[in-house]
Design an enzyme around this catalytic site. Sequence first.
Site, mmCIF file in Angstrom:
data_model
loop_
_atom_site.group_PDB
_atom_site.id
_atom_site.type_symbol
_atom_site.label_atom_id
_atom_site.label_comp_id
_atom_site.label_asym_id
_atom_site.label_seq_id
_atom_site.Cartn_x
_atom_site.Cartn_y
_atom_site.Cartn_z
ATOM 1 N N CYS A 54 0.822 -1.210 0.000
ATOM 2 C CA CYS A 54 0.000 0.000 0.000
ATOM 3 C C CYS A 54 0.854 1.258 0.000
ATOM 4 C CB CYS A 54 -0.932 -0.017 1.212
ATOM 5 S SG CYS A 54 -1.800 1.539 1.430
ATOM 6 N N CYS A 86 -1.340 1.712 -3.216
ATOM 7 C CA CYS A 86 -2.339 2.779 -3.037
ATOM 8 C C CYS A 86 -1.754 4.189 -2.956
ATOM 9 C CB CYS A 86 -3.139 2.551 -1.750
ATOM 10 S SG CYS A 86 -3.496 0.832 -1.411
ATOM 11 N N LYS A 116 0.257 5.360 -6.079
ATOM 12 C CA LYS A 116 -0.740 5.376 -7.159
ATOM 13 C C LYS A 116 -1.626 6.615 -7.053
ATOM 14 C CE LYS A 116 -4.600 4.213 -6.452
ATOM 15 N NZ LYS A 116 -5.178 2.897 -6.336
ATOM 16 N N TYR A 139 -8.729 -3.379 -11.404
ATOM 17 C CA TYR A 139 -8.430 -2.117 -10.725
ATOM 18 C C TYR A 139 -7.135 -1.504 -11.272
ATOM 19 C CZ TYR A 139 -11.301 -3.044 -6.411
ATOM 20 O OH TYR A 139 -12.286 -3.263 -5.492
ATOM 21 N N GLU A 180 -6.794 1.806 -13.598
ATOM 22 C CA GLU A 180 -6.257 3.012 -12.954
ATOM 23 C C GLU A 180 -5.026 3.522 -13.697
ATOM 24 O OE1 GLU A 180 -7.799 2.305 -8.361
ATOM 25 O OE2 GLU A 180 -5.716 1.837 -8.826
ATOM 26 N N HIS A 212 -27.280 21.237 -0.986
ATOM 27 C CA HIS A 212 -27.365 21.860 -2.315
ATOM 28 C C HIS A 212 -26.396 23.016 -2.445
ATOM 29 C CE1 HIS A 212 -29.401 22.902 -6.023
ATOM 30 N NE2 HIS A 212 -29.427 24.169 -5.626
ATOM 31 N N GLU A 216 -26.307 15.250 -3.763
ATOM 32 C CA GLU A 216 -27.730 15.411 -3.405
ATOM 33 C C GLU A 216 -28.613 14.498 -4.241
ATOM 34 O OE1 GLU A 216 -29.652 19.270 -4.432
ATOM 35 O OE2 GLU A 216 -27.749 19.754 -5.354
HETATM 36 P P1 NDP Z 1 -7.770 -7.764 -10.653
HETATM 37 O O1 NDP Z 1 -8.049 -9.120 -10.181
HETATM 38 O O2 NDP Z 1 -8.633 -6.621 -10.255
HETATM 39 O O3 NDP Z 1 -7.707 -7.760 -12.256
HETATM 40 C C1 NDP Z 1 -6.894 -8.645 -12.954
HETATM 41 C C2 NDP Z 1 -7.208 -8.469 -14.424
HETATM 42 O O4 NDP Z 1 -6.308 -9.229 -15.200
HETATM 43 C C3 NDP Z 1 -8.614 -8.932 -14.769
HETATM 44 O O5 NDP Z 1 -9.125 -8.050 -15.743
HETATM 45 C C4 NDP Z 1 -8.365 -10.319 -15.337
HETATM 46 O O6 NDP Z 1 -9.306 -10.720 -16.284
HETATM 47 C C5 NDP Z 1 -7.038 -10.129 -16.035
HETATM 48 N N1 NDP Z 1 -6.278 -11.373 -16.137
HETATM 49 C C6 NDP Z 1 -6.033 -12.284 -15.166
HETATM 50 N N2 NDP Z 1 -5.276 -13.286 -15.631
HETATM 51 C C7 NDP Z 1 -5.041 -13.021 -16.927
HETATM 52 C C8 NDP Z 1 -4.343 -13.696 -17.948
HETATM 53 N N3 NDP Z 1 -3.724 -14.858 -17.723
HETATM 54 N N4 NDP Z 1 -4.305 -13.140 -19.177
HETATM 55 C C9 NDP Z 1 -4.940 -11.971 -19.427
HETATM 56 N N5 NDP Z 1 -5.623 -11.282 -18.500
HETATM 57 C C10 NDP Z 1 -5.676 -11.795 -17.254
HETATM 58 O O7 NDP Z 1 -6.254 -7.518 -10.239
HETATM 59 P P2 NDP Z 1 -5.350 -6.233 -10.186
HETATM 60 O O8 NDP Z 1 -3.987 -6.698 -10.486
HETATM 61 O O9 NDP Z 1 -5.918 -5.120 -10.993
HETATM 62 O O10 NDP Z 1 -5.453 -5.812 -8.668
HETATM 63 C C11 NDP Z 1 -5.197 -6.755 -7.644
HETATM 64 C C12 NDP Z 1 -6.003 -6.457 -6.417
HETATM 65 O O11 NDP Z 1 -5.490 -5.302 -5.795
HETATM 66 C C13 NDP Z 1 -7.469 -6.135 -6.727
HETATM 67 O O12 NDP Z 1 -8.247 -7.287 -6.697
HETATM 68 C C14 NDP Z 1 -7.836 -5.191 -5.651
HETATM 69 O O13 NDP Z 1 -8.400 -5.921 -4.601
HETATM 70 C C15 NDP Z 1 -6.548 -4.561 -5.214
HETATM 71 N N6 NDP Z 1 -6.468 -3.172 -5.667
HETATM 72 C C16 NDP Z 1 -7.357 -2.257 -5.191
HETATM 73 C C17 NDP Z 1 -7.307 -0.951 -5.585
HETATM 74 C C18 NDP Z 1 -8.299 0.016 -5.060
HETATM 75 O O14 NDP Z 1 -8.942 -0.265 -4.070
HETATM 76 N N7 NDP Z 1 -8.477 1.170 -5.704
HETATM 77 C C19 NDP Z 1 -6.314 -0.466 -6.541
HETATM 78 C C20 NDP Z 1 -5.441 -1.512 -7.006
HETATM 79 C C21 NDP Z 1 -5.534 -2.793 -6.571
HETATM 80 P P3 NDP Z 1 -10.735 -11.382 -15.858
HETATM 81 O O15 NDP Z 1 -11.600 -10.242 -15.391
HETATM 82 O O16 NDP Z 1 -11.200 -11.975 -17.135
HETATM 83 O O17 NDP Z 1 -10.423 -12.381 -14.809
#
Ligand code: NDP
Length: 452
Positions: free
Chosen positions: A43, A48, A51, A178, A182, A435, A440
């Site tokens: 984080c 976080c 980022k 995410y 982002e 407002h 709102e």
């Molecule tokens: P996510 O699980 O959110 O997203 C992973 C993405 O990669 C999905 O779109 C997934 O597709 C795709 N993917 C997975 N495997 C493959 C593959 N083999 N080939 C191609 N595409 C693939 O993970 P992130 O890395 O974005 O983030 C990790 C975690 O960190 C999140 O789950 C979240 O909990 C946390 N996080 C939170 C944030 C916040 O609160 N603002 C900010 C950043 C991270 P599919 O959807 O098809 O599975």
Amino acid sequence: MAFDYDLFVIGGGSGGVRAARIASGEYGAKVGLAEESRMGGTCVIRGCVPKKLMVFASSFPAAFEEARGYGWEVTGARFDWAAFRTSLEAELDRLEAAYRNTLKNAGVVMHDARAVVVDAHRVRLASGEEFSAKHILIATGGWPFVPKIPGAELAVTSNEMFHLDALPGRALVVGGGYIASEFACILNGLGVKVSQYYRGAQILRGFDEEARGHVSNAMRAGGIDIHCGTDVMRLEKATGGIKAVATDGTEREFDLVLYATGRRPNTGGLGLEALGVELGREGQVVVDRYSQTAVPSIYAVGDVTGRVNLTPVAIREGHAFADTVFGAKPTFFDHALVASAVFTQPELGSVGLSEEAARETGPIEVYSAAFRPMKTVFAGKQDRVLMKLVVSQATRKVLGCHIVGPEAGVMIQLAAIAIGMRATKEDFDRTCAVHPTMAEELVTMRKPVRKG
Ligand code: NDP
């Protein structure tokens, strides 16, 4: 039997630090903590915090544009990546020092080394030093996962994004979650030409469909070239950069390829399986609701358990663990109704059930409004805000709230209090509007747009 420590924590991220601080500072336990990288964890050091600072940095061009609509003359604005990165590094140093101070003041003994588990009550540091502990807490977090495609070594992950020597001219972001979404927005805001390839039909899987559509439309309108149903087959070195050969038959060159395809729990080589600690399919430590593993003296909190991978959740799990084991107050964290925000531009804030998930639970009403807020209308911009409430017809409870727009994260935090208290639609309606604000709309939507 006398132990060196009452608690030994492996991992100095959000969950581990909170557990160590409470166990030692509040309950007087003798606590040791090992961290192989920098104190503060994902984080603070590579997630976080940096980022969000990059989100701020990247949002200025849009603000300058808006300022013009308000009569400001903005000329000569130029982004200096090196200057920003220097300030960012200084801020992370400051925060890491603050974490170390907090631990020191709480009486936690810090070991700057990798630690592995030797047996149910013993850990070994990379130096070979061993310590016994009545309890061991695994809080080692997660690590970016990159699928094994040819040329994967040419890609970077979110870990490297904060240390780039220079901003790329053209970037490809792979993934639709995410982190991918982002960073696509951050890079776009900083003037990079961004493409995003996502294998599924719509980015941000798991969130409310309407909200996902709203975010992706806005991202496209902002200039991001999103390709859904598209994945990378291989990456190759090219004279002008990196060539991405995609499943849609295209071959395009980029200066930077960022893989944000999920994260995996950091359990490799920790020695857990040999002790009888159960690991899940992706290597996550399997725990009960009190974060206890199959080995009674070993607990785990945070991303390494793969429950809900968010900093505030890890903090609550770490705190509950300390209360349970050292405060004689059995406590667990309820993972239902955790609000979260995706810091895309525009932001998405969400709590509770999506419209689709809510419909599975029974008949619902959907209240939704998409509108151009006062500030952007005046500036002549087309950005729209989405406010949405999903309501149970049977109980009138608000089951979910989804907001897309500026400060959606802030708004959803407040909506989460009401929804956590099981507020009904009528409770929202009874609340007088503030407002003129975007929020709102949450208390003025009178007619459902859909029922059933
Ligand atoms: P996510 O699980 O959110 O997203 C992973 C993405 O990669 C999905 O779109 C997934 O597709 C795709 N993917 C997975 N495997 C493959 C593959 N083999 N080939 C191609 N595409 C693939 O993970 P992130 O890395 O974005 O983030 C990790 C975690 O960190 C999140 O789950 C979240 O909990 C946390 N996080 C939170 C944030 C916040 O609160 N603002 C900010 C950043 C991270 P599919 O959807 O098809 O599975």
